[in-house]
Design a protein around this motif. Sequence first.
Motif, PDB file in Angstrom:
ATOM      1  N   ARG A   1      35.410  34.406  16.768  1.00  0.00           N
ATOM      2  CA  ARG A   1      34.233  34.477  15.896  1.00  0.00           C
ATOM      3  C   ARG A   1      33.557  35.833  16.000  1.00  0.00           C
ATOM      4  NH1 ARG A   1      29.518  31.049  18.104  1.00  0.00           N
ATOM      5  NH2 ARG A   1      29.067  33.013  19.140  1.00  0.00           N
ATOM      6  N   GLU A   2      33.457  36.354  17.215  1.00  0.00           N
ATOM      7  CA  GLU A   2      32.727  37.597  17.471  1.00  0.00           C
ATOM      8  C   GLU A   2      33.603  38.845  17.394  1.00  0.00           C
ATOM      9  OE1 GLU A   2      29.409  37.839  17.926  1.00  0.00           O
ATOM     10  OE2 GLU A   2      29.303  35.672  17.586  1.00  0.00           O
ATOM     11  N   LYS A   3      34.912  38.641  17.184  1.00  0.00           N
ATOM     12  CA  LYS A   3      35.864  39.771  17.210  1.00  0.00           C
ATOM     13  C   LYS A   3      35.699  40.540  18.519  1.00  0.00           C
ATOM     14  CE  LYS A   3      36.108  40.117  12.185  1.00  0.00           C
ATOM     15  NZ  LYS A   3      35.762  38.748  12.020  1.00  0.00           N
ATOM     16  N   SER A   4      35.892  39.794  19.615  1.00  0.00           N
ATOM     17  CA  SER A   4      35.694  40.346  20.952  1.00  0.00           C
ATOM     18  C   SER A   4      36.860  39.993  21.861  1.00  0.00           C
ATOM     19  CB  SER A   4      34.381  39.818  21.545  1.00  0.00           C
ATOM     20  OG  SER A   4      34.467  38.422  21.782  1.00  0.00           O
ATOM     21  N   LEU A   5      36.875  40.602  23.031  1.00  0.00           N
ATOM     22  CA  LEU A   5      37.917  40.375  24.025  1.00  0.00           C
ATOM     23  C   LEU A   5      37.365  39.474  25.129  1.00  0.00           C
ATOM     24  CD1 LEU A   5      40.740  41.737  23.982  1.00  0.00           C
ATOM     25  CD2 LEU A   5      39.896  43.293  25.726  1.00  0.00           C
ATOM     26  N   VAL A   6      38.160  38.487  25.554  1.00  0.00           N
ATOM     27  CA  VAL A   6      37.753  37.619  26.660  1.00  0.00           C
ATOM     28  C   VAL A   6      38.001  38.346  27.976  1.00  0.00           C
ATOM     29  CG1 VAL A   6      38.198  35.457  27.897  1.00  0.00           C
ATOM     30  CG2 VAL A   6      38.186  35.481  25.387  1.00  0.00           C
ATOM     31  N   VAL A   7      36.944  38.463  28.784  1.00  0.00           N
ATOM     32  CA  VAL A   7      37.023  39.117  30.087  1.00  0.00           C
ATOM     33  C   VAL A   7      37.026  38.034  31.162  1.00  0.00           C
ATOM     34  CG1 VAL A   7      35.924  40.749  31.668  1.00  0.00           C
ATOM     35  CG2 VAL A   7      35.840  41.161  29.194  1.00  0.00           C
ATOM     36  N   GLY A   8      38.014  38.123  32.066  1.00  0.00           N
ATOM     37  CA  GLY A   8      38.170  37.135  33.121  1.00  0.00           C
ATOM     38  C   GLY A   8      37.251  37.355  34.300  1.00  0.00           C
ATOM     39  N   THR A   9      37.153  36.323  35.132  1.00  0.00           N
ATOM     40  CA  THR A   9      36.230  36.355  36.267  1.00  0.00           C
ATOM     41  C   THR A   9      36.877  35.891  37.573  1.00  0.00           C
ATOM     42  OG1 THR A   9      35.416  34.129  35.778  1.00  0.00           O
ATOM     43  CG2 THR A   9      34.239  35.973  34.753  1.00  0.00           C
ATOM     44  N   SER A  10      38.191  35.999  37.685  1.00  0.00           N
ATOM     45  CA  SER A  10      38.868  35.565  38.915  1.00  0.00           C
ATOM     46  C   SER A  10      38.986  36.739  39.888  1.00  0.00           C
ATOM     47  CB  SER A  10      40.263  35.033  38.603  1.00  0.00           C
ATOM     48  OG  SER A  10      40.190  33.846  37.852  1.00  0.00           O
ATOM     49  N   ASN A  11      38.598  36.493  41.141  1.00  0.00           N
ATOM     50  CA  ASN A  11      38.711  37.536  42.159  1.00  0.00           C
ATOM     51  C   ASN A  11      40.097  37.500  42.810  1.00  0.00           C
ATOM     52  OD1 ASN A  11      38.665  35.842  44.657  1.00  0.00           O
ATOM     53  ND2 ASN A  11      36.628  35.323  43.902  1.00  0.00           N
ATOM     54  N   ARG A  12      40.399  38.510  43.605  1.00  0.00           N
ATOM     55  CA  ARG A  12      41.725  38.639  44.227  1.00  0.00           C
ATOM     56  C   ARG A  12      42.052  37.462  45.149  1.00  0.00           C
ATOM     57  NH1 ARG A  12      45.507  42.713  44.756  1.00  0.00           N
ATOM     58  NH2 ARG A  12      46.811  42.566  46.616  1.00  0.00           N
ATOM     59  N   SER A  13      41.082  36.994  45.902  1.00  0.00           N
ATOM     60  CA  SER A  13      41.315  35.874  46.816  1.00  0.00           C
ATOM     61  C   SER A  13      41.785  34.645  46.038  1.00  0.00           C
ATOM     62  CB  SER A  13      40.044  35.548  47.604  1.00  0.00           C
ATOM     63  OG  SER A  13      39.600  36.678  48.333  1.00  0.00           O
ATOM     64  N   GLU A  14      41.104  34.331  44.950  1.00  0.00           N
ATOM     65  CA  GLU A  14      41.494  33.187  44.125  1.00  0.00           C
ATOM     66  C   GLU A  14      42.895  33.365  43.556  1.00  0.00           C
ATOM     67  OE1 GLU A  14      37.109  31.873  42.405  1.00  0.00           O
ATOM     68  OE2 GLU A  14      38.341  33.253  41.236  1.00  0.00           O
ATOM     69  N   ILE A  15      43.178  34.564  43.089  1.00  0.00           N
ATOM     70  CA  ILE A  15      44.485  34.837  42.487  1.00  0.00           C
ATOM     71  C   ILE A  15      45.591  34.665  43.534  1.00  0.00           C
ATOM     72  CG2 ILE A  15      45.931  36.646  41.467  1.00  0.00           C
ATOM     73  CD1 ILE A  15      43.258  37.704  40.151  1.00  0.00           C
ATOM     74  N   LEU A  16      45.400  35.238  44.724  1.00  0.00           N
ATOM     75  CA  LEU A  16      46.425  35.158  45.764  1.00  0.00           C
ATOM     76  C   LEU A  16      46.628  33.737  46.278  1.00  0.00           C
ATOM     77  CD1 LEU A  16      45.672  38.415  47.783  1.00  0.00           C
ATOM     78  CD2 LEU A  16      47.628  37.968  46.283  1.00  0.00           C
ATOM     79  N   LEU A  17      45.560  32.946  46.298  1.00  0.00           N
ATOM     80  CA  LEU A  17      45.648  31.571  46.779  1.00  0.00           C
ATOM     81  C   LEU A  17      46.103  30.600  45.690  1.00  0.00           C
ATOM     82  CD1 LEU A  17      42.392  31.431  48.928  1.00  0.00           C
ATOM     83  CD2 LEU A  17      44.756  31.463  49.766  1.00  0.00           C
ATOM     84  N   GLY A  18      46.222  31.092  44.454  1.00  0.00           N
ATOM     85  CA  GLY A  18      46.579  30.195  43.358  1.00  0.00           C
ATOM     86  C   GLY A  18      45.446  29.249  43.004  1.00  0.00           C
ATOM     87  N   TYR A  19      44.218  29.670  43.303  1.00  0.00           N
ATOM     88  CA  TYR A  19      43.043  28.841  43.035  1.00  0.00           C
ATOM     89  C   TYR A  19      42.545  29.139  41.628  1.00  0.00           C
ATOM     90  CZ  TYR A  19      38.529  26.577  43.657  1.00  0.00           C
ATOM     91  OH  TYR A  19      37.433  25.758  43.514  1.00  0.00           O
ATOM     92  N   GLY A  20      43.165  28.516  40.675  1.00  0.00           N
ATOM     93  CA  GLY A  20      42.804  28.703  39.280  1.00  0.00           C
ATOM     94  C   GLY A  20      43.634  27.758  38.444  1.00  0.00           C
ATOM     95  N   THR A  21      43.217  27.566  37.228  1.00  0.00           N
ATOM     96  CA  THR A  21      43.916  26.678  36.322  1.00  0.00           C
ATOM     97  C   THR A  21      44.678  27.500  35.301  1.00  0.00           C
ATOM     98  OG1 THR A  21      42.183  25.012  36.578  1.00  0.00           O
ATOM     99  CG2 THR A  21      43.604  24.803  34.648  1.00  0.00           C
ATOM    100  N   ILE A  22      46.011  27.305  35.266  1.00  0.00           N
ATOM    101  CA  ILE A  22      46.827  27.997  34.269  1.00  0.00           C
ATOM    102  C   ILE A  22      46.354  27.569  32.879  1.00  0.00           C
ATOM    103  CG2 ILE A  22      49.165  28.272  33.350  1.00  0.00           C
ATOM    104  CD1 ILE A  22      50.150  27.749  36.243  1.00  0.00           C
ATOM    105  N   PHE A  23      46.195  28.517  31.987  1.00  0.00           N
ATOM    106  CA  PHE A  23      45.660  28.302  30.642  1.00  0.00           C
ATOM    107  C   PHE A  23      44.214  27.800  30.693  1.00  0.00           C
ATOM    108  CE2 PHE A  23      50.281  27.291  30.250  1.00  0.00           C
ATOM    109  CZ  PHE A  23      50.644  28.514  29.705  1.00  0.00           C
TER     110      PHE A  23
END
Length: 178
Positions: free
Chosen positions: A122-144
Amino acid sequence: MKDWKKIKQDLILFLKTEVEKAGLKKVTVGLSGGLDSAVVAILCKEAFGENLNCILMPSQFSSKSSIDDAIELCEKFDIKYEIISIEPMVSGFIKNMNEDKLRIGNFSARMRMSVLYDVSSREKSLVVGTSNRSEILLGYGTIFGDTACAINPIGEIYKSDEFEFARILGVTNTILNK
């Protein structure tokens, strides 16, 4: 000791460069009332000013303090925000999840990302993520879900380091002390 001022400048430059490469001028960030999204929102506010859209997406399971903390941050930094409840989406499907908290949490994260991408369209904008390195390395996130984004400025910052960075950025005490 990390040079947080240089890191901040580098991240703001990264954000501006990547958004420009995409041919856009605006960004959309999901703001939860937590540390990670607060740091990203402040960086994006500095990089894009009024071209930042923060979206608060409570469900029936969200605490009032999370919304209040997100709004307090927006007021402190003059960030425009919109509240879009995902409660109807979750309620419409929850009967199929047998009260499985993990399934409900993952489904909620995916509904939030769907809302963010719809707002970004709607806004013609880019989605910016908010996951930190610890979460990424631990797999603490939901795919999609909360791992879906176009760019992720804090993806190389460990959670343990993020507190110091957040203090330097001026994140509100209610969020810092959670």
